[in-house]
Scaffold this motif. Structure first.
Motif, PDB file in Angstrom:
ATOM      1  N   CYS A  63       3.142   5.805  -1.871  1.00 54.84           N
ATOM      2  CA  CYS A  63       4.343   6.091  -2.664  1.00 54.84           C
ATOM      3  C   CYS A  63       4.481   5.176  -3.875  1.00 54.84           C
ATOM      4  CB  CYS A  63       5.588   5.913  -1.793  1.00 54.84           C
ATOM      5  SG  CYS A  63       5.499   6.694  -0.171  1.00 54.84           S
ATOM      6  N   ALA A  64       3.786   4.037  -3.834  1.00 54.95           N
ATOM      7  CA  ALA A  64       4.014   2.958  -4.798  1.00 54.95           C
ATOM      8  C   ALA A  64       3.648   3.307  -6.240  1.00 54.95           C
ATOM      9  CB  ALA A  64       3.269   1.704  -4.351  1.00 54.95           C
ATOM     10  N   SER A  65       2.845   4.311  -6.453  1.00 56.24           N
ATOM     11  CA  SER A  65       2.544   4.677  -7.839  1.00 56.24           C
ATOM     12  C   SER A  65       3.757   5.336  -8.505  1.00 56.24           C
ATOM     13  CB  SER A  65       1.321   5.598  -7.919  1.00 56.24           C
ATOM     14  OG  SER A  65       1.567   6.806  -7.242  1.00 56.24           O
ATOM     15  N   CYS A  66       4.673   5.869  -7.706  1.00 53.06           N
ATOM     16  CA  CYS A  66       5.854   6.546  -8.254  1.00 53.06           C
ATOM     17  C   CYS A  66       7.172   5.854  -7.926  1.00 53.06           C
ATOM     18  CB  CYS A  66       5.918   7.983  -7.744  1.00 53.06           C
ATOM     19  SG  CYS A  66       4.542   9.016  -8.301  1.00 53.06           S
ATOM     20  N   HIS A  67       7.222   5.069  -6.852  1.00 52.01           N
ATOM     21  CA  HIS A  67       8.473   4.447  -6.389  1.00 52.01           C
ATOM     22  C   HIS A  67       8.287   2.945  -6.216  1.00 52.01           C
ATOM     23  CE1 HIS A  67      10.468   8.267  -5.486  1.00 52.01           C
ATOM     24  NE2 HIS A  67       9.319   8.684  -4.994  1.00 52.01           N
ATOM     25  N   ALA A  68       9.379   2.213  -6.359  1.00 48.54           N
ATOM     26  CA  ALA A  68       9.372   0.763  -6.145  1.00 48.54           C
ATOM     27  C   ALA A  68      10.496   0.377  -5.195  1.00 48.54           C
ATOM     28  CB  ALA A  68       9.535   0.039  -7.479  1.00 48.54           C
ATOM     29  N   VAL A  69      10.294  -0.727  -4.478  1.00 49.18           N
ATOM     30  CA  VAL A  69      11.308  -1.325  -3.619  1.00 49.18           C
ATOM     31  C   VAL A  69      11.228  -2.833  -3.774  1.00 49.18           C
ATOM     32  CG1 VAL A  69      11.398   0.506  -1.865  1.00 49.18           C
ATOM     33  CG2 VAL A  69       9.746  -1.343  -1.625  1.00 49.18           C
ATOM     34  N   GLY A  70      12.289  -3.492  -3.360  1.00 44.71           N
ATOM     35  CA  GLY A  70      12.290  -4.940  -3.367  1.00 44.71           C
ATOM     36  C   GLY A  70      12.991  -5.510  -4.581  1.00 44.71           C
ATOM     37  N   ALA A  82       4.827  -0.558   5.453  1.00 38.66           N
ATOM     38  CA  ALA A  82       4.449  -1.139   4.156  1.00 38.66           C
ATOM     39  C   ALA A  82       3.092  -0.595   3.725  1.00 38.66           C
ATOM     40  CB  ALA A  82       4.410  -2.661   4.251  1.00 38.66           C
ATOM     41  N   ASN A  83       2.205  -0.395   4.684  1.00 41.86           N
ATOM     42  CA  ASN A  83       0.897   0.177   4.381  1.00 41.86           C
ATOM     43  C   ASN A  83       1.017   1.649   3.988  1.00 41.86           C
ATOM     44  OD1 ASN A  83      -1.958  -0.214   4.183  1.00 41.86           O
ATOM     45  ND2 ASN A  83      -2.156   1.018   6.043  1.00 41.86           N
ATOM     46  N   VAL A  84       1.864   2.393   4.690  1.00 44.54           N
ATOM     47  CA  VAL A  84       2.086   3.803   4.360  1.00 44.54           C
ATOM     48  C   VAL A  84       2.709   3.922   2.969  1.00 44.54           C
ATOM     49  CG1 VAL A  84       3.299   5.930   5.028  1.00 44.54           C
ATOM     50  CG2 VAL A  84       2.349   4.443   6.790  1.00 44.54           C
ATOM     51  N   PHE A  85       3.591   2.990   2.632  1.00 48.32           N
ATOM     52  CA  PHE A  85       4.277   3.022   1.330  1.00 48.32           C
ATOM     53  C   PHE A  85       3.306   2.921   0.157  1.00 48.32           C
ATOM     54  CE2 PHE A  85       6.767   1.345  -2.232  1.00 48.32           C
ATOM     55  CZ  PHE A  85       7.785   2.287  -2.273  1.00 48.32           C
ATOM     56  N   LYS A  86       2.104   2.430   0.383  1.00 48.62           N
ATOM     57  CA  LYS A  86       1.105   2.365  -0.694  1.00 48.62           C
ATOM     58  C   LYS A  86       0.870   3.749  -1.293  1.00 48.62           C
ATOM     59  CE  LYS A  86      -1.171  -1.719   1.124  1.00 48.62           C
ATOM     60  NZ  LYS A  86      -2.376  -2.250   1.789  1.00 48.62           N
ATOM     61  N   ASP A 131       3.573   7.791  10.884  1.00 46.58           N
ATOM     62  CA  ASP A 131       3.714   7.407   9.474  1.00 46.58           C
ATOM     63  C   ASP A 131       5.156   7.603   9.011  1.00 46.58           C
ATOM     64  OD1 ASP A 131       1.036   6.722   9.289  1.00 46.58           O
ATOM     65  OD2 ASP A 131       0.450   8.539   8.188  1.00 46.58           O
ATOM     66  N   LEU A 132       5.760   8.702   9.427  1.00 47.12           N
ATOM     67  CA  LEU A 132       7.156   8.961   9.067  1.00 47.12           C
ATOM     68  C   LEU A 132       8.077   7.892   9.659  1.00 47.12           C
ATOM     69  CD1 LEU A 132       7.046  12.797   9.601  1.00 47.12           C
ATOM     70  CD2 LEU A 132       7.613  11.686   7.450  1.00 47.12           C
ATOM     71  N   ASP A 133       7.908   7.599  10.943  1.00 50.38           N
ATOM     72  CA  ASP A 133       8.722   6.571  11.588  1.00 50.38           C
ATOM     73  C   ASP A 133       8.534   5.222  10.899  1.00 50.38           C
ATOM     74  OD1 ASP A 133       9.612   8.425  13.476  1.00 50.38           O
ATOM     75  OD2 ASP A 133       8.194   7.761  15.021  1.00 50.38           O
ATOM     76  N   ASN A 134       7.278   4.898  10.568  1.00 47.49           N
ATOM     77  CA  ASN A 134       6.976   3.597   9.994  1.00 47.49           C
ATOM     78  C   ASN A 134       7.515   3.450   8.572  1.00 47.49           C
ATOM     79  OD1 ASN A 134       5.702   2.961  12.383  1.00 47.49           O
ATOM     80  ND2 ASN A 134       3.663   3.423  11.630  1.00 47.49           N
ATOM     81  N   ILE A 135       7.407   4.486   7.769  1.00 48.18           N
ATOM     82  CA  ILE A 135       7.913   4.359   6.392  1.00 48.18           C
ATOM     83  C   ILE A 135       9.436   4.295   6.376  1.00 48.18           C
ATOM     84  CG2 ILE A 135       8.008   6.799   5.693  1.00 48.18           C
ATOM     85  CD1 ILE A 135       6.665   5.684   3.015  1.00 48.18           C
ATOM     86  N   VAL A 136      10.075   5.020   7.272  1.00 47.00           N
ATOM     87  CA  VAL A 136      11.539   4.937   7.368  1.00 47.00           C
ATOM     88  C   VAL A 136      11.936   3.518   7.787  1.00 47.00           C
ATOM     89  CG1 VAL A 136      13.547   5.742   8.678  1.00 47.00           C
ATOM     90  CG2 VAL A 136      11.955   7.395   7.681  1.00 47.00           C
ATOM     91  N   LEU A 169      13.859   2.666  -4.610  1.00 47.89           N
ATOM     92  CA  LEU A 169      14.364   3.083  -3.295  1.00 47.89           C
ATOM     93  C   LEU A 169      15.143   2.009  -2.548  1.00 47.89           C
ATOM     94  CD1 LEU A 169      11.253   5.176  -2.176  1.00 47.89           C
ATOM     95  CD2 LEU A 169      13.372   5.983  -3.242  1.00 47.89           C
ATOM     96  N   ASN A 170      15.602   0.978  -3.239  1.00 43.13           N
ATOM     97  CA  ASN A 170      16.473  -0.004  -2.588  1.00 43.13           C
ATOM     98  C   ASN A 170      17.797   0.668  -2.259  1.00 43.13           C
ATOM     99  OD1 ASN A 170      14.633  -2.145  -2.854  1.00 43.13           O
ATOM    100  ND2 ASN A 170      15.382  -2.626  -4.901  1.00 43.13           N
ATOM    101  N   GLU A 171      18.399   0.259  -1.162  1.00 41.04           N
ATOM    102  CA  GLU A 171      19.703   0.798  -0.724  1.00 41.04           C
ATOM    103  C   GLU A 171      19.686   2.334  -0.626  1.00 41.04           C
ATOM    104  OE1 GLU A 171      21.862  -1.080   0.612  1.00 41.04           O
ATOM    105  OE2 GLU A 171      21.101  -2.983  -0.127  1.00 41.04           O
ATOM    106  N   LEU A 172      18.585   2.866  -0.138  1.00 33.20           N
ATOM    107  CA  LEU A 172      18.420   4.316  -0.034  1.00 33.20           C
ATOM    108  C   LEU A 172      19.310   4.933   1.049  1.00 33.20           C
ATOM    109  CD1 LEU A 172      16.878   6.852  -0.920  1.00 33.20           C
ATOM    110  CD2 LEU A 172      15.124   6.253   0.747  1.00 33.20           C
TER     111      LEU A 172
END
Length: 143
Positions: free
Chosen positions: A34-41, A28-32, A113-118, A52-55
């Protein structure tokens, strides 16, 4: 004794999976980044990038109501499906993995970071992270 042997074999098989389990909270911290361009939830909408829901298990370039680059739609048409493996590869260097993508993010360099964002993105998907057949993006026409 047979149960112990079976347990060791299964442990070895799972330990040898392509990617380590990530920490969704750390993701969730790494996703920050990405958050300017992508949304989840709940209520996520497309932004500069698709929501990126149901990615996991989604064919690349197919999120509803998002205008993708020809390169990304071609990659999807060529068989690119998002899984833990394909996301790890893509998020390392997006422009190398899908040549011609509009995604300007340079990539994540740290394996954790890759493992955590996945792991974090997996919390917004009902499909398993593994199991979507990875595609060879080199086989997809690049634009």
């Amino acid at each position: 004794m047979k149960v112990l042997a079976l347990g060791l074999v299964l442990s070895a098989l799972f330990a040898g999976s392509a990617f380590a389990q990530g920490d969704a909270a750390a993701g969730a911290n790494v996703f920050k980044k990405c958050a300017s361009c992508h949304a989840v939830g709940e209520g996520a909408k497309n932004k500069v990038g698709p929501e990126l829901n149901e990615l996991f298990g989604r064919v690349a370039g197919t999120a509803p109501d998002f205008k993708y680059s020809k390169a990304m739609t071609d990659a999807g048409a060529g068989g690119l499906v998002w899984s833990s493996e394909t996301l790890h590869e893509f998020l390392t260097k997006p422009k190398d993995f899908v040549k011609g993508t509009k995604m300007s993010f340079p990539g994540l360099k740290e394996p954790a970071d890759l493992d955590n964002i996945v792991a974090y993105l997996q919390t917004f998907s009902t499909a398993p992270a593994e199991g979507a057949a990875p595609a060879d993006p080199a086989a997809a026409p690049a634009q």
